[in-house]
Scaffold this motif. Structure first.
Motif, short mmCIF file in Angstrom:
data_model
loop_
_atom_site.label_atom_id
_atom_site.label_comp_id
_atom_site.label_asym_id
_atom_site.label_seq_id
_atom_site.Cartn_x
_atom_site.Cartn_y
_atom_site.Cartn_z
N ILE A 108 0.63 -1.16 -0.09
CA ILE A 108 0.16 0.02 0.08
C ILE A 108 0.91 1.27 0.05
O ILE A 108 0.66 2.12 -0.73
CB ILE A 108 -0.97 -0.05 1.18
CG1 ILE A 108 -1.91 -1.17 1.21
CG2 ILE A 108 -1.72 1.24 1.60
CD1 ILE A 108 -2.93 -1.26 2.36
N GLY A 109 1.94 1.33 0.95
CA GLY A 109 2.74 2.53 1.12
C GLY A 109 3.53 2.52 -0.35
O GLY A 109 3.81 3.72 -0.60
N PHE A 110 4.00 1.42 -0.99
CA PHE A 110 4.77 1.66 -2.04
C PHE A 110 3.99 2.09 -3.21
O PHE A 110 4.33 3.02 -3.93
CB PHE A 110 5.43 0.39 -2.57
CG PHE A 110 6.37 0.18 -3.71
CD1 PHE A 110 7.48 0.93 -3.82
CD2 PHE A 110 5.79 -0.34 -4.90
CE1 PHE A 110 8.42 0.97 -4.84
CE2 PHE A 110 6.59 -0.27 -6.14
CZ PHE A 110 7.98 0.47 -6.03
N VAL A 194 1.44 4.25 6.49
CA VAL A 194 1.69 5.56 6.43
C VAL A 194 3.04 6.09 6.20
O VAL A 194 3.52 6.95 5.50
CB VAL A 194 0.86 6.35 7.46
CG1 VAL A 194 1.37 7.65 7.43
CG2 VAL A 194 -0.57 6.09 7.23
N ILE A 195 4.04 5.63 7.13
CA ILE A 195 5.40 6.13 7.23
C ILE A 195 6.25 5.77 5.96
O ILE A 195 6.83 6.56 5.29
CB ILE A 195 6.05 5.61 8.50
CG1 ILE A 195 5.59 6.26 9.79
CG2 ILE A 195 7.51 5.36 8.19
CD1 ILE A 195 6.16 5.66 10.95
N PRO A 196 5.98 4.52 5.55
CA PRO A 196 6.64 4.00 4.11
C PRO A 196 6.28 4.80 3.04
O PRO A 196 6.86 5.20 2.05
CB PRO A 196 6.35 2.50 4.11
CG PRO A 196 5.63 2.03 4.98
CD PRO A 196 5.28 3.02 6.17
N LEU A 248 14.13 -1.82 2.42
CA LEU A 248 14.30 -1.36 3.65
C LEU A 248 13.08 -1.07 4.50
O LEU A 248 13.13 -1.44 5.89
CB LEU A 248 15.23 -0.04 3.64
CG LEU A 248 16.71 -0.10 3.01
CD1 LEU A 248 17.42 1.12 3.09
CD2 LEU A 248 17.56 -1.08 3.99
N GLN A 249 12.08 -0.51 3.91
CA GLN A 249 10.91 -0.17 4.79
C GLN A 249 10.20 -1.43 4.99
O GLN A 249 9.64 -1.55 6.40
CB GLN A 249 9.95 0.56 4.03
CG GLN A 249 10.46 2.11 3.63
CD GLN A 249 10.67 2.88 5.16
OE1 GLN A 249 9.97 2.60 6.04
NE2 GLN A 249 11.93 3.33 5.18
#
Length: 317
Positions: A108-110, A194-196, A248-249
């Protein structure tokens, strides 16, 4: 390619040894008696000595480390002090749940991070860029455990759309890919993504803006290449770095999900670490940290190999 892969595998050996030493040392430096969680208040001296001998705590630290490392290499991570069950079984069951949650959150983040990053990079210094960049900074800055609690209050307590805790109906820890189970995954996955998403968006935005200013893009436009062709060139050049950041995330999410899994009572390694810390369960704590660290090491190895396959410049280097 094969030579590069063998080289990278050899490099992981000292990393593994260093990780195992640090893991063992940090756990034993922490204050407190590891047997206090299972010993009754009126335990006899003979019982204490018997348990110390059983778990090997009566030996010197170097002896304990070598015994633990030898058993770990054979797949035996010991026995949990609190539950009496094999640590390997508990850890790998929890790792599966955490890996599933982290993979969905990273995906999702990517996807959204790349979307925001490409839009911001293509419309650099416009209001679109400022809006996307603001969302990215907000995603990196908001504490994810606080966001998780807000999402629980809104979507579970007030609206009643999604379950608040657990991984399945009735507190079940078993997983199936159906709607009844997937709905338990939505809130923690969104919280973790959210952070990635913010990090990927900022990275991709900088890459795209820099690539679009390069001379070869100007040359491609001068030769009459379509915007779709230019976009594909930008994607190809930005992909290795974006994949490295994504890898890394994913590794960070595997090891740093303790707060989110505690908020949502998700039966993964974060919740397992939380209980092991409070119960002072050294074998469980050591086994969980070691497995997560090895996942991170081999994930970086996989990302390096994938980068090498995508970017010929790394092969030449």
């Amino acid at each position: 390619m094969l030579e590069y892969l063998i080289k990278r595998l050899v490099y992981t050996v000292p990393i593994f040894l260093g990780v195992s030493v640090v893991c063992f040392a940090l756990v034993h430096i922490a204050p407190g008696d590891p047997l206090i969680s299972i010993l009754p208040a009126d335990a006899s001296v003979e019982l204490q000595e018997m348990l110390l001998t059983l778990y090997g705590f009566d030996r010197s630290y170097p002896e304990q480390f070598l015994m633990w490392l030898w058993r770990a290499l054979q797949g035996d991570l010991g026995t949990s002090i609190a539950t009496g069950r094999p640590v390997a079984a508990e850890v790998f069951r929890a790792v599966g749940n955490t890996l599933m949650l982290a993979a969905v959150a990273t995906l999702i983040g990517f996807l959204f991070g790349c979307l925001f990053g490409f839009v911001a990079g293509y419309f650099s210094n416009s209001w679109v860029d400022r809006a996307a960049s603001a969302l990215a900074v907000l995603g990196v800055s908001v504490p994810h455990y606080w966001l998780g609690m807000v999402l629980v209050i809104v979507f579970s307590a007030q609206l009643g759309w999604l379950p608040a805790t657990g991984a399945g109906p009735g507190g079940s820890a078993s997983w199936r890919w159906d709607f009844e189970h997937v709905q338990f995954l939505i809130l923690p996955a969104i919280t973790m993504s959210v952070i990635p998403m913010g990090i990927v968006a900022r990275t991709v935005r900088a890459l795209v803006a820099d690539l679009l200013a390069q001379d070869f893009i100007v040359g491609l436009r001068a030769r009459g290449l379509s915007e779709l062709g230019i976009f594909l060139h930008v994607v190809k050049n930005a992909a290795p770095t974006a994949l490295a950041v994504m890898g890394l995330q994913l590794g960070y999410l595997l090891g740093g999900s303790i707060l989110i899994e505690t908020v949502f009572s998700w039966p993964g390694t974060g919740l397992l670490l939380n209980s092991a810390i409070f119960q002072r369960d050294l074998p469980l704590l050591q086994g969980t940290i070691l497995v997560l660290a090895l996942f991170f090491v081999f994930l970086n190895l996989a990302v390096d190999v994938l980068q090498t396959a995508l970017d010929p410049r790394i092969k030449r280097a």
